[in-house]
Design a protein around this motif. Structure first.
Motif, PDB file in Angstrom:
ATOM      1  N   GLY A 241    -123.075 -23.220  12.223  1.00 60.39           N
ATOM      2  CA  GLY A 241    -123.845 -24.066  11.334  1.00 60.39           C
ATOM      3  C   GLY A 241    -122.988 -24.801  10.330  1.00 60.39           C
ATOM      4  O   GLY A 241    -123.472 -25.262   9.295  1.00 60.39           O
ATOM      5  N   GLU A 242    -121.704 -24.930  10.616  1.00 62.22           N
ATOM      6  CA  GLU A 242    -120.813 -25.640   9.700  1.00 62.22           C
ATOM      7  C   GLU A 242    -121.176 -27.112   9.671  1.00 62.22           C
ATOM      8  O   GLU A 242    -121.424 -27.716  10.714  1.00 62.22           O
ATOM      9  N   PRO A 243    -121.282 -27.734   8.498  1.00 64.51           N
ATOM     10  CA  PRO A 243    -121.604 -29.160   8.450  1.00 64.51           C
ATOM     11  C   PRO A 243    -120.611 -29.965   9.264  1.00 64.51           C
ATOM     12  O   PRO A 243    -119.404 -29.721   9.237  1.00 64.51           O
ATOM     13  N   ALA A 244    -121.142 -30.948   9.986  1.00 61.66           N
ATOM     14  CA  ALA A 244    -120.301 -31.732  10.881  1.00 61.66           C
ATOM     15  C   ALA A 244    -119.207 -32.472  10.130  1.00 61.66           C
ATOM     16  O   ALA A 244    -118.110 -32.661  10.627  1.00 61.66           O
ATOM     17  N   GLU A 245    -119.521 -32.907   8.890  1.00 67.41           N
ATOM     18  CA  GLU A 245    -118.521 -33.663   8.158  1.00 67.41           C
ATOM     19  C   GLU A 245    -117.342 -32.810   7.737  1.00 67.41           C
ATOM     20  O   GLU A 245    -116.310 -33.327   7.309  1.00 67.41           O
ATOM     21  N   PRO A 248    -112.804 -31.058  11.603  1.00 68.87           N
ATOM     22  CA  PRO A 248    -111.704 -32.016  11.677  1.00 68.87           C
ATOM     23  C   PRO A 248    -112.118 -33.259  12.449  1.00 68.87           C
ATOM     24  O   PRO A 248    -112.591 -33.165  13.582  1.00 68.87           O
ATOM     25  N   THR A 249    -111.972 -34.406  11.843  1.00 68.19           N
ATOM     26  CA  THR A 249    -112.352 -35.660  12.478  1.00 68.19           C
ATOM     27  C   THR A 249    -111.205 -36.645  12.375  1.00 68.19           C
ATOM     28  O   THR A 249    -110.474 -36.676  11.382  1.00 68.19           O
ATOM     29  N   PRO A 250    -111.013 -37.472  13.389  1.00 65.86           N
ATOM     30  CA  PRO A 250    -109.932 -38.459  13.350  1.00 65.86           C
ATOM     31  C   PRO A 250    -110.263 -39.592  12.392  1.00 65.86           C
ATOM     32  O   PRO A 250    -111.427 -39.829  12.049  1.00 65.86           O
ATOM     33  N   ARG A 251    -109.215 -40.289  11.958  1.00 66.05           N
ATOM     34  CA  ARG A 251    -109.361 -41.426  11.066  1.00 66.05           C
ATOM     35  C   ARG A 251    -108.737 -42.655  11.713  1.00 66.05           C
ATOM     36  O   ARG A 251    -108.081 -42.564  12.753  1.00 66.05           O
ATOM     37  N   VAL A 252    -108.926 -43.802  11.048  1.00 68.75           N
ATOM     38  CA  VAL A 252    -108.385 -45.044  11.595  1.00 68.75           C
ATOM     39  C   VAL A 252    -106.863 -44.972  11.675  1.00 68.75           C
ATOM     40  O   VAL A 252    -106.247 -45.473  12.623  1.00 68.75           O
ATOM     41  N   SER A 253    -106.238 -44.332  10.708  1.00 67.95           N
ATOM     42  CA  SER A 253    -104.773 -44.233  10.734  1.00 67.95           C
ATOM     43  C   SER A 253    -104.267 -43.435  11.922  1.00 67.95           C
ATOM     44  O   SER A 253    -103.093 -43.545  12.291  1.00 67.95           O
ATOM     45  N   PRO A 281    -115.379 -41.355   5.707  1.00 67.31           N
ATOM     46  CA  PRO A 281    -115.089 -40.611   6.949  1.00 67.31           C
ATOM     47  C   PRO A 281    -115.971 -40.992   8.132  1.00 67.31           C
ATOM     48  O   PRO A 281    -115.447 -41.137   9.242  1.00 67.31           O
ATOM     49  N   PRO A 282    -117.300 -41.151   7.966  1.00 62.93           N
ATOM     50  CA  PRO A 282    -118.095 -41.532   9.142  1.00 62.93           C
ATOM     51  C   PRO A 282    -117.666 -42.860   9.743  1.00 62.93           C
ATOM     52  O   PRO A 282    -117.651 -43.019  10.968  1.00 62.93           O
TER      53      PRO A 282
END
Length: 377
Positions: A241-245, A248-253, A281-282
């Motif tokens: 149930g960890e918030p999706a945000e 670890p999410t990729p970034r434009v860089s 981030p989104p």
């Protein structure tokens, strides 16, 4: 009007009607002694007190089946009260019969459309018969009609609210399934495609260059490790149930990774214009996923391509992505544009209030363009 009546008549029962629970038994256990107490206190004031006591107490069990058999319980309770004057000369006049107000509520809350209509007819027929026989006055009949209507309206309102809630949950589940489908396609499928392409290239060059097989295995290992890390992040979000945000999410860089890795096929050139690190981030993740999917499609489908250009430009209002290649727009490339990849890209952009388009370039190759508002949440 006829269509509305037909839809009401064909309305099915709402799902999840609870069966008899301990609260129902407790309600009956509390009401029966109160009925006996009222009969004892008002014995001299009641018309046929024994009959009134037996009928009132005997109708209490209808509360136990009011959700699973609402129409039958309405018919039993109101039918019994309607025929009692034929034998005693008057209706049961105990105040405890007020519990019957739960039955019209139940038939509109838990019954089907036709059960609600038939229950309505039974209840008002009983009320009209009592007024016609003189058992109640017209004023009492009017007051009873208002009380019945209020109970049925509350039942219908609760039913509608519960149905709306179920529809919201179904919609949320559908959106979550679409999100998972996009994430699986844009992450795992991307890495698996890269592994397949690299394995094919390694097999093709291995006879002439045995070291190519070793290089292919290194790239495949790196892709598999990245795919496993992203899969674990998705599973952590789903299981814990960890918030999706927070995952670890990729970034434009991180787009430089698309150009920096040793891969078969056309070279990837990445150009970043503006302050890409300041994007929410989104938005940054969406731009990365759109570019990633576009590059994967170009490597897979662009015949005779030598170069893939990725350009991201950020200004005060929006962020613009353009991915283009110099390959041939073959029939296979045209067919791939109707697959899940482009659908997921359009959905991802649309959820942030942006747009995404893909198609053959005017001169040569294929171009994907996306525009997302910078302030999208």
């Amino acid at each position: 009007m006829q269509g509305l009546l037909r839809s009401v008549w064909d309305e099915p029962r709402p799902p999840g009607a609870p069966h008899r629970v301990w609260r129902d038994w407790a309600l009956v256990a509390v009401l029966v002694p109160l009925v006996v107490l009222e009969a004892v206190v008002r014995w001299s004031d009641l018309h046929a007190p024994v009959v009134a006591l037996v009928i009132t107490a005997g109708l209490m069990p209808t509360l136990l089946w009011r959700r699973t058999r609402p129409l039958l319980m309405v018919a039993i309770a109101f039918g019994t009260c309607a025929v009692t004057p034929l034998f005693t000369g008057a209706e049961p006049d105990m105040n405890s019969l007020a519990f019957m107000i739960l039955l019209p509520y139940a038939v509109f809350r838990w019954g089907s459309g036709r059960e609600a209509v038939l229950g309505l007819a039974i209840m008002y027929a009983k009320l009209g018969l009592a007024a016609a026989l003189g058992d109640i006055s017209l004023g009492e009949a009017g007051g009873g009609s208002v009380v019945l209507f209020a109970a049925m309206a509350v039942g219908a309102a609760v039913r509608y609210r519960a149905g709306a809630r179920l529809r919201e949950l179904d919609q949320a589940k559908l959106l979550e399934r679409e999100r998972l489908a996009r994430d699986l396609h844009d992450t795992v499928a991307h890495h698996v495609s890269a592994m397949a392409i690299r394995a094919q290239a390694g097999l093709a060059t291995a006879p002439a260059d045995p070291a190519a097989a070793t290089d292919a295995l290194r790239v495949i290992e790196a892709e598999a490790t990245q795919a496993l890390a992203e899969m674990r992040a998705m599973v952590r979000v789903l299981r814990r149930g960890e918030p999706a945000e927070r995952a670890p999410t990729p970034r434009v860089s991180d787009l430089d990774q698309l150009a920096g890795r040793t891969r078969p096929g056309p070279a990837v050139e990445v150009e970043l214009v503006g302050d890409v690190d300041a994007l929410p981030p989104p938005v940054g993740t969406a731009i990365y996923r759109l570019a990633q999917e576009s590059v994967t499609n170009a490597r897979r489908h662009a015949r005779h391509a030598t170069r893939i250009e990725v350009r991201v430009a950020v200004d005060d209002a929006a962020v613009r992505l353009r991915v283009s290649d110099d390959g041939e727009a073959t029939a296979a490339r045209q067919a791939s544009s109707s697959g899940y990849g482009l659908v997921g890209m359009m959905e991802r952009a649309g959820l942030l209030g942006g747009t995404c388009e893909a198609g053959p370039a005017p001169d040569r190759g294929w171009t994907v363009t996306a525009v997302l508002p910078r302030t999208a949440s």
